[in-house]
Design a protein around this motif. Sequence first.
Motif, PDB file in Angstrom:
ATOM      1  N   LEU A 157      26.483  46.784 -62.508  1.00 13.94           N
ATOM      2  CA  LEU A 157      27.420  47.942 -62.127  1.00 13.94           C
ATOM      3  C   LEU A 157      28.833  47.415 -62.181  1.00 13.94           C
ATOM      4  O   LEU A 157      29.200  46.255 -61.771  1.00 13.94           O
ATOM      5  CB  LEU A 157      27.379  48.922 -60.935  1.00 13.94           C
ATOM      6  N   LEU A 158      29.521  48.233 -63.013  1.00 15.54           N
ATOM      7  CA  LEU A 158      31.169  47.796 -63.119  1.00 15.54           C
ATOM      8  C   LEU A 158      31.956  48.957 -62.512  1.00 15.54           C
ATOM      9  O   LEU A 158      31.680  50.021 -62.702  1.00 15.54           O
ATOM     10  CB  LEU A 158      31.352  47.797 -64.335  1.00 15.54           C
ATOM     11  N   ASP A 159      33.092  48.284 -61.803  1.00 17.87           N
ATOM     12  CA  ASP A 159      34.057  49.563 -61.266  1.00 17.87           C
ATOM     13  C   ASP A 159      35.296  48.857 -61.908  1.00 17.87           C
ATOM     14  O   ASP A 159      35.375  47.936 -62.753  1.00 17.87           O
ATOM     15  CB  ASP A 159      34.189  49.300 -59.847  1.00 17.87           C
ATOM     16  N   ASP A 160      36.674  49.516 -61.356  1.00 19.39           N
ATOM     17  CA  ASP A 160      37.756  49.028 -62.190  1.00 19.39           C
ATOM     18  C   ASP A 160      38.169  47.618 -61.901  1.00 19.39           C
ATOM     19  O   ASP A 160      38.524  46.735 -62.909  1.00 19.39           O
ATOM     20  CB  ASP A 160      39.065  49.699 -61.561  1.00 19.39           C
ATOM     21  N   LYS A 161      37.865  47.183 -60.689  1.00 19.61           N
ATOM     22  CA  LYS A 161      38.057  45.719 -60.255  1.00 19.61           C
ATOM     23  C   LYS A 161      37.249  44.754 -61.177  1.00 19.61           C
ATOM     24  O   LYS A 161      37.922  43.875 -61.777  1.00 19.61           O
ATOM     25  CB  LYS A 161      37.696  45.589 -58.807  1.00 19.61           C
ATOM     26  N   ARG A 162      35.869  45.191 -61.419  1.00 17.20           N
ATOM     27  CA  ARG A 162      35.207  44.295 -62.140  1.00 17.20           C
ATOM     28  C   ARG A 162      35.525  44.089 -63.641  1.00 17.20           C
ATOM     29  O   ARG A 162      35.592  43.348 -64.508  1.00 17.20           O
ATOM     30  CB  ARG A 162      33.698  44.758 -62.018  1.00 17.20           C
ATOM     31  N   VAL A 163      35.932  45.448 -64.147  1.00 16.54           N
ATOM     32  CA  VAL A 163      36.314  45.704 -65.410  1.00 16.54           C
ATOM     33  C   VAL A 163      37.787  44.778 -65.639  1.00 16.54           C
ATOM     34  O   VAL A 163      37.803  44.172 -66.776  1.00 16.54           O
ATOM     35  CB  VAL A 163      36.545  47.116 -65.949  1.00 16.54           C
ATOM     36  N   ASN A 164      38.502  44.730 -64.853  1.00 15.18           N
ATOM     37  CA  ASN A 164      39.839  44.111 -64.998  1.00 15.18           C
ATOM     38  C   ASN A 164      39.557  42.431 -64.865  1.00 15.18           C
ATOM     39  O   ASN A 164      40.213  41.910 -65.625  1.00 15.18           O
ATOM     40  CB  ASN A 164      40.892  44.255 -63.758  1.00 15.18           C
ATOM     41  N   ALA A 165      38.436  42.041 -64.107  1.00 10.01           N
ATOM     42  CA  ALA A 165      38.130  40.755 -64.215  1.00 10.01           C
ATOM     43  C   ALA A 165      37.535  40.331 -65.288  1.00 10.01           C
ATOM     44  O   ALA A 165      37.570  38.979 -65.744  1.00 10.01           O
ATOM     45  CB  ALA A 165      37.080  40.616 -63.168  1.00 10.01           C
ATOM     46  N   ILE A 166      36.797  41.013 -66.090  1.00  6.90           N
ATOM     47  CA  ILE A 166      36.327  40.523 -67.614  1.00  6.90           C
ATOM     48  C   ILE A 166      37.370  41.105 -68.796  1.00  6.90           C
ATOM     49  O   ILE A 166      36.950  40.744 -70.061  1.00  6.90           O
ATOM     50  CB  ILE A 166      34.974  41.127 -67.971  1.00  6.90           C
ATOM     51  N   GLY A 199      22.529  51.271 -53.734  1.00  2.00           N
ATOM     52  CA  GLY A 199      22.624  50.034 -54.193  1.00  2.00           C
ATOM     53  C   GLY A 199      24.161  49.900 -54.491  1.00  2.00           C
ATOM     54  O   GLY A 199      24.818  48.762 -54.366  1.00  2.00           O
ATOM     55  N   MET A 200      24.786  50.988 -55.228  1.00  2.00           N
ATOM     56  CA  MET A 200      26.361  50.949 -55.669  1.00  2.00           C
ATOM     57  C   MET A 200      27.186  50.988 -54.425  1.00  2.00           C
ATOM     58  O   MET A 200      27.972  49.996 -54.414  1.00  2.00           O
ATOM     59  CB  MET A 200      26.358  52.218 -56.150  1.00  2.00           C
ATOM     60  N   VAL A 201      26.925  51.635 -53.332  1.00  3.45           N
ATOM     61  CA  VAL A 201      27.730  51.513 -52.405  1.00  3.45           C
ATOM     62  C   VAL A 201      27.476  50.318 -51.634  1.00  3.45           C
ATOM     63  O   VAL A 201      28.505  49.525 -51.092  1.00  3.45           O
ATOM     64  CB  VAL A 201      27.125  52.828 -51.306  1.00  3.45           C
ATOM     65  N   GLY A 202      26.266  49.852 -51.538  1.00  2.70           N
ATOM     66  CA  GLY A 202      26.077  48.424 -50.660  1.00  2.70           C
ATOM     67  C   GLY A 202      26.896  47.249 -51.372  1.00  2.70           C
ATOM     68  O   GLY A 202      27.584  46.422 -50.842  1.00  2.70           O
ATOM     69  N   GLU A 203      27.014  47.659 -52.629  1.00  5.25           N
ATOM     70  CA  GLU A 203      27.644  46.411 -53.368  1.00  5.25           C
ATOM     71  C   GLU A 203      29.109  46.534 -53.617  1.00  5.25           C
ATOM     72  O   GLU A 203      29.869  45.652 -54.095  1.00  5.25           O
ATOM     73  CB  GLU A 203      27.106  46.565 -54.926  1.00  5.25           C
ATOM     74  N   GLY A 204      29.641  47.631 -52.875  1.00  6.13           N
ATOM     75  CA  GLY A 204      31.063  47.776 -52.764  1.00  6.13           C
ATOM     76  C   GLY A 204      31.677  48.537 -54.072  1.00  6.13           C
ATOM     77  O   GLY A 204      32.859  48.516 -54.503  1.00  6.13           O
ATOM     78  N   ILE A 205      30.879  49.094 -55.111  1.00 11.26           N
ATOM     79  CA  ILE A 205      31.393  49.568 -56.226  1.00 11.26           C
ATOM     80  C   ILE A 205      31.848  50.930 -55.733  1.00 11.26           C
ATOM     81  O   ILE A 205      31.110  51.762 -55.233  1.00 11.26           O
ATOM     82  CB  ILE A 205      30.342  49.822 -57.519  1.00 11.26           C
ATOM     83  N   PHE A 206      33.239  51.151 -56.317  1.00 11.47           N
ATOM     84  CA  PHE A 206      33.676  52.512 -56.038  1.00 11.47           C
ATOM     85  C   PHE A 206      32.950  53.483 -56.775  1.00 11.47           C
ATOM     86  O   PHE A 206      33.056  53.411 -57.985  1.00 11.47           O
ATOM     87  CB  PHE A 206      35.322  52.707 -56.184  1.00 11.47           C
ATOM     88  N   PRO A 207      32.219  54.500 -56.323  1.00 12.82           N
ATOM     89  CA  PRO A 207      31.490  55.521 -57.292  1.00 12.82           C
ATOM     90  C   PRO A 207      32.459  56.298 -57.847  1.00 12.82           C
ATOM     91  O   PRO A 207      33.418  56.842 -57.445  1.00 12.82           O
ATOM     92  CB  PRO A 207      30.610  56.145 -56.167  1.00 12.82           C
ATOM     93  N   TYR A 262      33.039  59.200 -50.170  1.00 14.23           N
ATOM     94  CA  TYR A 262      32.988  57.784 -50.162  1.00 14.23           C
ATOM     95  C   TYR A 262      33.996  57.174 -49.178  1.00 14.23           C
ATOM     96  O   TYR A 262      33.645  56.193 -48.568  1.00 14.23           O
ATOM     97  CB  TYR A 262      33.267  57.192 -51.496  1.00 14.23           C
ATOM     98  N   THR A 263      35.166  57.587 -49.024  1.00 14.70           N
ATOM     99  CA  THR A 263      36.258  57.260 -47.990  1.00 14.70           C
ATOM    100  C   THR A 263      35.694  57.163 -46.637  1.00 14.70           C
ATOM    101  O   THR A 263      35.759  56.368 -45.910  1.00 14.70           O
ATOM    102  CB  THR A 263      37.689  58.026 -48.143  1.00 14.70           C
ATOM    103  N   ALA A 264      35.030  58.389 -46.364  1.00 10.42           N
ATOM    104  CA  ALA A 264      34.326  58.598 -45.054  1.00 10.42           C
ATOM    105  C   ALA A 264      33.378  57.680 -45.068  1.00 10.42           C
ATOM    106  O   ALA A 264      33.065  57.048 -43.699  1.00 10.42           O
ATOM    107  CB  ALA A 264      34.017  60.240 -45.059  1.00 10.42           C
TER     108      ALA A 264
END
Lengths: 118, 454
Positions: free
Chosen positions: A8-17, B400-408, B418-420
């Motif tokens: 999975l990718l978020d903004d932070k990860r997308v910036n990193a690549i 899994g997404m939450v645990g990995e710290g990915i902002f959903p 998510y902030t809560a």
Amino acid sequence: MSKLFVVLLDDKRVNAIKGSGLEDKIEYMFGGNLRAFTMEMPDEKANTILKEFDTARTDTRGCITDTPLAFNRTLFEEIAKAKSLGPEVVDNTMARLDEIKELAAKESDYLPAPDIPT
Amino acid sequence: MSLRMTTPPPHGGRLEERVVRDPVLAKKLAKGCPVYDIKPTLSDKGVPVRNVYREIMSICYGFFSPVEGSMKEAEVERVLNERRLLNDWIFPYPLVFDISEEDYKQLGVTAGDRVLLRLKGKPFAILDVDEVWRIKDTTELAHRVFGTPEKNPEVVQEPFNAKHPGWVIYKSLNPVVLAGKYRIINEPKFRPPFDRFWLPPLKSREEYKKRGWTTVINHQTRNVPHVGHEHLMKNAAYMGDIEPCHGIQVNAIIGVKRKGDYPDESILEGHEAVNLGNYIKPQRHLVTFTLWDMRYGNPLESMLHGIIRQNMGCTHHMFGRDHAAVGEYYDMFATQTLWDKGIPSFGFDKSVCEVEYGLHIRPQNMREFWYCPLCQEIAYSESCGHTKEKEKFSGSFIRGMVGEGIFPPRVIFRPEVYTAVVKWWKEFNFPFCNQNYVVQQEQKLEVDLPDLDV
């Protein structure tokens, strides 16, 4: 048969690549709102992952899931480092197995919270 | 025929309010009584699986009306055989105040005596003992509570066992039951954030009235809401009388947690974030909770949910597949079957809304919501035909997404929700319930008690 692994990718990860050439390999889900890489895992590497992490399993889509979060994070770090989704990334990740297992053992007690204002 | 619906009466016709608020009377009632310190029910592994204080709270504040206390043996038998109380009103589960033989010997009480129950070392409630009886075999009791494939073939698919948390609760009960009515004599104070969401039936009915709500649909939860849940609430609420329901109530079940659940605090504030973010405007959305160590009895649990929410004043209740279920012990549609045509082996040959001494709250049986990339919207499974393209809101995927710290993305989790989650993650150093959380929570409980010198 090879297995799949979704990163999975978020903004932070997308910036990193950014600029790595991997941007073209990003897949979009949920109407383009969720980004991910889907890596192909050759059998041998998939079996190693399944063997090393007892929570890991293969789901009905053939995706390896429920790996320790430390594994998922390290895998991404190695992808960003190597600028590749090739099998060497898995090798590099598995080379850090001790570190991953040490972090994974602590995962039931502690997970670092994301650094967002609450 | 009236087209308009009105607030339903309480189950049993009268709301129980068994709370003494006058300290002089409270002291008088407790004076000279033998004292018992409430203890958690422990599984054979020593893990807390229930605290009877939650049942006492839910009984005394009227959530379980018309139940008034710990059940006599004959009442437990009737509940197990017919799912009815001795006064004929339907009820799914035995509720008992159980203690060990050793504690019973020390306490030295019998029928006609009064016991002062202390919680966290402070006076809490009194129990007027009407009968002392013994549970002969807790394994047998646990099987009878939830049913068996032989006796309940319509809905029970496999025998219950130690992997089922509700079965473990009944299996872990102490052998001596003190049956009788409870009265709270020292009102506990809820810790934040629980205090903001405590709205027992008398208060919830007042709140609905204040808001001008006559039709209210309830959403049962043990989860932080993702966008699929939000759409379930919004869409189910279209059912009302001549217009959609005025109010959407979220009623979370707060009690002993399982590892991997979200913490109670995240659940409550996560739901509140849905209205603070105006995804459902606060004027139409109300977050509340009930104290109860969930038994995961699918159709039986849904009956209890119906009772609780009818007592709170709701006109409708949404039920999905696998309602309040764990594992595959019950058929996935067992709850919907109970509310649609009844389950004869549990004593109901028609819907629990159509039997005598049954419920007035109406079921809204719902299927599933998913994201459809072709419809480009959150779609209802019975409307959207793009079954190959659907993208499901999978709980384990989101965890899994939450645990990995990915902002959903906001199409999965609203940022406010998510902030809560992250707020409480920082507090507990973990986004989900782990062993530390479960142990600490069962020590702290949700309440503190003021001093009361008896």
